[in-house]
Design an enzyme around this catalytic site. Structure first.
Site, PDB file in Angstrom:
ATOM      1  N   GLU A   1      14.591   2.352  -1.447  1.00 22.13           N
ATOM      2  CA  GLU A   1      15.721   1.757  -2.162  1.00 22.13           C
ATOM      3  C   GLU A   1      15.306   0.957  -3.387  1.00 22.13           C
ATOM      4  OE1 GLU A   1      18.830   0.744   1.279  1.00 22.13           O
ATOM      5  OE2 GLU A   1      16.735   0.518   1.827  1.00 22.13           O
TER       6      GLU A   1
ATOM      7  N   LEU B   1       1.384   5.027   0.999  1.00 22.89           N
ATOM      8  CA  LEU B   1       0.865   5.962   1.998  1.00 22.89           C
ATOM      9  C   LEU B   1       0.699   7.361   1.409  1.00 22.89           C
ATOM     10  CD1 LEU B   1       3.104   4.735   4.946  1.00 22.89           C
ATOM     11  CD2 LEU B   1       0.711   4.130   4.486  1.00 22.89           C
TER      12      LEU B   1
ATOM     13  N   PRO C   1       1.286   8.853  -2.588  1.00 20.69           N
ATOM     14  CA  PRO C   1       1.813   8.579  -3.938  1.00 20.69           C
ATOM     15  C   PRO C   1       2.784   9.645  -4.437  1.00 20.69           C
ATOM     16  CG  PRO C   1      -0.535   9.157  -4.021  1.00 20.69           C
ATOM     17  CD  PRO C   1      -0.177   8.998  -2.572  1.00 20.69           C
TER      18      PRO C   1
ATOM     19  N   ARG D   1       0.827  -1.198   0.000  1.00 19.86           N
ATOM     20  CA  ARG D   1       0.000   0.000   0.000  1.00 19.86           C
ATOM     21  C   ARG D   1       0.866   1.256   0.000  1.00 19.86           C
ATOM     22  NH1 ARG D   1      -3.628   1.660   5.085  1.00 19.86           N
ATOM     23  NH2 ARG D   1      -4.591   3.563   4.281  1.00 19.86           N
TER      24      ARG D   1
END
Lengths: 742, 189, 330
Positions: free
Chosen positions: A702, A627, A629, A625
């Site tokens: 990362e 949080l 975008p 999900r």
């Protein structure tokens, strides 16, 4: 829901107006003294004489520290589990272990005076014979007990040798990656300020808890006397996971002089004192059937390490969960060299590992005459092929298919070096991305004030990762408040302890903990209201409660949160939420939890000069999900551009005669500039990984870099027909293979 | 600023370094300083005037984090001495806007997420202000196809080339370009 | 950085007089000098600030040339419409160098006398004959990817970093110098720079306290002008190879050509052999190749920079081919 919306960064207005104050810019303690670090000018040996009188006599100088007069410090203690929490003593003796190691520290009234006096410190050395040349010593490598993140150095499944020997199509190639540096834009800095027996340490760091423990252990003072402050951090990328000489020296001097002392490393010193990504030599062997199905995968990596502080980047570990194959092996070896220590640099393991493995997969696709996307889809595993456990939420194939569609992969030149547009040879390349998701112990306190505003506090940091914003969003949803009634305060020891920012775990850890804190607060609020005859909610059923618009509602009855707080908790009401270490969370044993992606790149290579320029790039990612975008996309794009740097530009070169890094500034250690970066887009698939945490969110920071460089490298091959296995791909490596006729 | 002059001169008596007085116009305010001749404009802004928005990223003109406007032109404040700027107008990031009253470029950077860690950001924004002025004045760049043509179109390629003196390690480049493009077009980005 | 005294010069002659002092140096844009002073490589004890001298203008010369004041910032020169239309190779070279911020500060005179960016010159722990005569050259046998293949010797292989000076070399600019006692002289750019020889620390023919006052551009040579810079990243980097070319071709034959190279030599390099190989020859690929061969005939690689020889040839070939195309009208 506020969470999941593209909220602008809540710290944005401060940052774009220059009002966000970083470690070196704190003034509440008054005018500080200035410290400058003097580094060794040899790579290995011993200080035989050190002359500080000239510096001490220079105007404004308050102190010159060397190994002869440095205060006693706690030793680096390997019984402490993680390096970043250990003591980091400096100026401990006459031995020089690497070029640039601090040999003196000058403190003066002004920066100009300190820098001027630093030039007056005279040091004589007995130079030793250092080991500086990786290629010359590669064969002398040893096997580490474990590699980074506590992973095993070697793994084996099935019978690699037999599986590889029996495969009709084999790739057996060696790839090399250079020394690389995090190079955050903010140089490592510290302002240490004595307050009575206490020490306030303003420091640019990723993990406040680690800085706190490390400073206390090094200075040998009670941890409760040390106060870390790190509200804004100008990038870290691994290099600020622990504290370095600047922090320890500032703290030592501040304690001695009873004055605030501040220190920033010079850009050149960042190439010496804050760790680096080890150079690597990676052998990748892939054995496949003619249908492209892998029978055997081996990934064997040799890297450099400091002899004093072992660091084994988990570069082969990336191959353990990516593709199916019955026969597999991975290994890590270390060659000690007298160089600055290896350390985590953004996406440790995956960044260099995927450069090699995803180049090799491209070579296999080429050998098979198969589309590289299809080759990867064909090797999609059902379960984690080494651990034998199911994946929590694997969507690599979705990323590959969606990326190929959006990018127009079907227009890829089928034959390398076949498309030319003017002076440009044009090629497409792609790569898969995978990165393990980690969870660590993090606590967040959420407090509801009597005025109905909420304050979120944790010692978690925001390196530009978006922590301030996402915790504001999560708490706004958790308490049913508009985001402008939530304030997030980060980066102070004394706030609930977190695992900080690193390993891409920060958002999931802190957001989950904040969510849990809010849940606890909701329970307390509801209990208070339901048991209070004065409340409209008296006696109502808790299951039907809805928190929204600053009120809690059950059916037609509702009450404002601030009223409940004022009546029952006039000083405010707070609760703490926590996450557990992944080793204590059964989901992380039962499932293989990762994030995924697919990169697609188009490059142009100048047919005359072999200059490589990225033309466009797309990444499609699955991260559970999202949080926020907006901040998520920014991090992914940033990672992809790091991949561009790794593929084409970034390379730190050691002079094997001296042990010094020759490329020691931002004019010689090239990182991408605006002009290198055309249209780069990141698309995130909708998702929710319930096994990772109740929010369903996983790490992002990362993933963008993972595989990104390989996609560009593969595009260079597609454009030119030249395969470069020695990164970065600079023009001299392509030039001999280009067509002569220009 | 007589306070800082007194303090600095007092220090010089103790410490033996000769100071020079210089008057700068910083963000439209006259600031009189006593500086060590060695003090860069950057260090004078940060350490004496406590205008921390201008950042020190490399101190050698290799990153652009220290960009300020001097007499309307963007320069690296790390590679110039404060004493050389007697009477000059200096605009730093603090002079462009406040958190509650953002300059259009600052607002566009927030809207387009043109930054992450924020450390290169003041330099990017001040540089963009200077850069847009250079484009308006018709200055050519390495991205200009015909340098003899006095009309410059503000393409993304032009923005990227002209902003290349501002490094961003978070690599917010695409968002920075979007913010500049948007602000230049009069929108929020 | 060691302490120094500072004075702002109000007149050119006074500046020259002030610079005669022991340990004195001129400071103009400061973009290279301060960079080096911070590292302890330049160690002046007195700075003479010449940045406010009235030497910023660009003026017409009789006969169609231009005089560029030595204090004119690189940006101003690049943006001057006369330079852009008559000497586009100079504008192209200028805007390919450094960054917008640096070009706003760097002066024309300062650009000419900037020091090499050899990383060993910049590392005071390494041996460097330029920094410390007689100390040796760590770049020879070291990491020398960016170093010179032309004009190098056993004492120094550092490249001259300027783009502007390469274009000025192709344009046969002259440099006007003011010395003590109001002496004024003009030096052709080809004579301004000195090959390292045994004295790599002496980089130009500038005499003590002599100051560059202006750069004189002769009327533009006939033909199309082009500057091509090759580098690892797309901007904000010194050249690996650069070519300044002015080629006049008509009726399929090259009438005249000027060629200068950057990034490959210890000084801005006039490729006279290439020019000879072009003059009067057909405008064909074979001619460009022959010229490129001639230009690099004496080139010597140092290991890491061997590639520059072939890279320079290829860059030359392509740039000459482009420059030899007929000039568009309008």
């Amino acid at each position: 829901m506020i969470t999941g919306r593209a909220l602008n960064r809540v710290d944005g207005p401060l940052k774009v107006t220059g009002r966000a104050t970083y470690a070196y810019e704190q003034w509440e303690a008054g005018r500080p003294l200035y410290g400058v670090v003097v580094g060794a000018t040899i790579g290995k040996g011993r200080i035989t004489r050190i002359e500080t009188a000239g510096a001490e006599r220079a105007p404004g100088v308050r102190m010159v520290l060397t190994h002869r007069n440095a205060p006693a410090q706690g030793p680096r203690d390997e019984s402490v589990q993680f390096e970043y929490w250990r003591a980091q003593p400096v100026l401990t003796g006459p031995d020089v272990r690497h070029h640039g190691e601090p040999v003196a520290f000058v403190v003066a009234t002004t920066f100009e005076q300190a820098r001027g006096a630093a030039g007056l410190v005279r040091v004589e050395y007995a130079e030793g014979r250092g080991r500086f040349d990786f290629a010359a010593h590669e064969a002398e490598a040893y096997v580490p007990e474990v590699v980074n993140a506590g992973l095993p150095a070697d793994t084996a499944v099935g019978d690699f040798a037999a599986g590889f020997a029996g495969a009709p199509v084999r790739i057996d190639r060696r790839y090399t990656t250079p020394y690389a540096f995090s190079m955050p834009m903010e140089p490592h800095a510290c302002l240490a300020e004595p307050r009575g027996e206490d020490l306030v340490v303003h420091v640019s760091c990723q993990i406040v808890d680690a800085a706190w423990a490390s400073v206390a252990a090094t200075l040998g003072i009670a941890p409760e006397r040390v106060h870390i402050v790190s509200p804004y951090v100008g990038g870290g990328f691994g290099s600020k996971l622990g504290v370095h000489a600047e922090t320890i020296l500032a703290a030592l001097a501040a304690r001695e002089l009873r004055r605030p002392v501040k220190v920033a490393l010079t850009r050149q010193q960042l190439f010496q004192l804050v760790g680096l990504r080890p150079t690597s030599s990676q052998r990748v062997r892939l054995g496949a059937g003619r249908d492209g199905r892998l029978a055997a995968i081996a990934h064997d990596v040799t890297m450099h390490t400091s002899p004093d502080v072992e660091y084994a980047e988990q570069t082969a570990a990336t191959s353990r969960s990516l593709y199916a194959a019955p026969h597999r092996a991975t290994s890590h070896r270390l060659t000690p060299l007298d160089l600055p220590r290896g350390a985590d640099v953004r996406a440790p393991g995956e960044a260099p590992g995927l450069l090699a493995v995803e180049s090799a997969m491209d070579e296999l696709a080429d050998a098979l005459g198969m589309d590289p996307v299809e080759l990867r889809i064909r090797n999609e595993p059902d379960v984690d092929p080494e651990r034998g456990v199911p994946y929590s939420d694997r969507h690599l194939v979705d990323c590959l298919r969606e990326g190929a569609r959006r990018f127009g992969w079907k227009h890829r030149p089928a034959t390398p070096a076949s498309v030319r547009e003017g002076r440009w040879l044009v090629g497409y390349g792609m790569s898969a991305a995978i990165r393990g998701h980690f969870q660590g112990p993090t606590a967040v306190r959420v407090r509801l004030e009597p005025d109905g505003t909420a304050v979120v506090r944790t010692d978690m940091t925001d390196l530009g990762t978006g922590t301030y914003t996402i915790l504001t969003q999560v708490a706004a949803d958790g308490l049913g408040l508009p985001p402008d009634r939530v304030r997030t305060e980060l980066g102070r020891s004394g706030y609930p302890r977190s695992w900080g920012s690193g390993g891409s775990w920060g958002a999931a850890n802190s957001a989950t903990a904040a969510d849990r804190a809010c849940a606890a607060l909701r329970g307390q609020l509801l209990d208070a209201a339901r048991s209070d005859p004065r409340s409209p909610l008296y006696g109502s059923a808790p299951a039907d409660a809805v928190f929204a618009d600053g009120r809690v509602r059950v059916g037609d009855a509702s009450e404002a949160l601030d009223e409940i707080v004022r009546r029952h908790h006039p000083e405010g009401l707070e609760a703490v939420g926590e996450t557990a270490f992944m080793g204590d969370d059964p989901n992380y044993a039962a499932y293989s939890i990762h994030t995924y992606g697919a990169h697609f790149a188009e490059v142009g290579v100048d047919a005359d000069t072999a200059e490589v320029r990225l033309r466009r790039m797309l990444g499609v990612f699955s991260v559970g999900r999202v949080l926020n975008p907006k901040t998520a996309r920014s991090q992914l794009i940033g990672g992809m551009i790091w991949g561009l740097g790794a593929a084409l530009e970034e390379e730190a070169v050691v002079d094997p005669r001296s042990g010094a890094f020759v490329t020691r500034d931002l004019a010689n250690y090239l990182i991408p500039v605006h002009a290198d970066v055309p249209d780069v887009e990141a698309v995130i698939l909708d998702g929710h990984d319930a096994r990772a945490n109740p929010l369903g969110a996983k790490g992002i920071g990362e993933l963008g870099i993972c595989g990104a460089g390989a996609a560009i490298a593969n595009a260079v091959y597609n454009a030119t027909g030249v395969r470069v296995r020695d990164f970065p791909i600079t023009l001299e490596k392509l030039l001999p293979g280009l067509p002569v006729d220009v | 600023m007589s306070d800082s002059v007194t303090r600095a001169v007092g220090r010089s008596r103790d410490e033996g370094d000769r100071l020079t007085t210089v008057t700068l116009h910083v963000n439209h305010q006259e600031r009189r300083l006593a500086v060590d001749p060695r003090t860069s404009l950057l260090d004078a802004l940060r350490e004496q005037l406590r205008l921390g928005g201008t950042k020190k990223g490399c101190d050698h003109g290799q990153c652009g984090a220290c960009t300020v406007l001097v007499n309307g032109r963007r320069v690296n404040s790390c590679l110039t001495l404060a004493v050389m700027h007697e009477g000059d107008d200096v605009v730093t990031i603090e002079g462009l806007g406040d958190p509650g009253d953002l300059h259009p470029l600052q607002a566009a950077f927030v809207e387009c997420d043109g930054f992450q860690c924020g450390y290169c950001t003041p330099g990017q924004i001040v540089s963009a202000v200077g850069m847009l002025g250079e484009v308006a004045a018709g200055w050519p760049s390495h991205a200009t196809a015909d340098v003899a043509d006095p009309r410059i179109a503000l393409t993304d390629e032009e923005i990227r080339e002209r902003m290349s003196g501002n490094l961003c390690r978070c690599a917010a480049y695409p968002n920075i370009v979007a913010a500049i493009r948007g602000a230049a077009a009069g929108g929020p980005g | 950085m060691r302490s120094f005294t500072y004075e702002r010069a109000v007149a050119a002659q006074a500046a020259v007089a002030a610079a005669a002092r022991d340990g004195a140096k001129f400071i103009s844009g400061g973009t290279n000098l301060l960079d080096l002073m911070k590292l302890g490589i330049e160690r002046p004890t007195h700075l003479v600030d010449i940045s406010r001298l009235p030497l910023r203008d660009i003026e017409e010369l009789p006969g169609g040339g231009l005089r560029i004041g030595a204090q004119a910032p690189n940006s101003d020169v690049a943006a001057d419409i006369r330079v852009r239309t008559r000497y586009p190779v100079l504008t192209q070279a200028l805007v390919s160098g450094a960054s917008g911020q640096l070009r706003n500060k760097a002066s024309t005179g300062g650009n000419l006398v900037q020091r090499t960016r050899c990383p060993y010159f910049y590392d005071t722990a390494a041996a460097c004959n330029k920094r410390e005569p007689g100390a040796g050259c760590a770049a020879i046998g070291g990491y020398n990817r960016t170093h010179a293949v032309l004009g190098a010797g056993s004492s120094c292989i550092a490249t001259h970093p300027s783009d502007m000076a390469v274009a000025l070399t192709a344009l046969e600019a002259e440099i006007e110098l003011l010395g003590p006692g109001a002496s004024v002289r003009r030096v052709g750019i080809a004579d301004f720079y000195r090959l390292p020889g045994d004295t790599p620390h002496i980089e130009t023919v500038l005499r003590p306290a002599e100051m560059i006052t202006s750069v004189l551009l002769p009327p533009p040579p006939p033909g199309r002008q082009l500057y091509r810079k090759v580098r690892d990243r797309a901007s904000y980097e010194f050249a690996l190879v650069s070519v300044a070319a002015v080629v006049s071709a008509g009726q399929g034959t090259i009438d005249s050509a000027r060629v200068a190279l950057g990034g490959v030599a210890t000084v801005p390099w006039r490729a006279v052999e290439a020019e000879a190989a072009l003059r009067g020859r057909p405008a064909t690929t074979a001619t460009y190749r022959a010229a490129a061969e001639a230009a690099m005939r004496d080139a010597v690689g140092q290991g890491h920079n061997d590639f520059k020889i072939e890279l320079a040839r290829r860059t030359l070939c392509r740039t000459l081919a482009q420059a030899a195309q007929p000039v568009r009208s309008g």
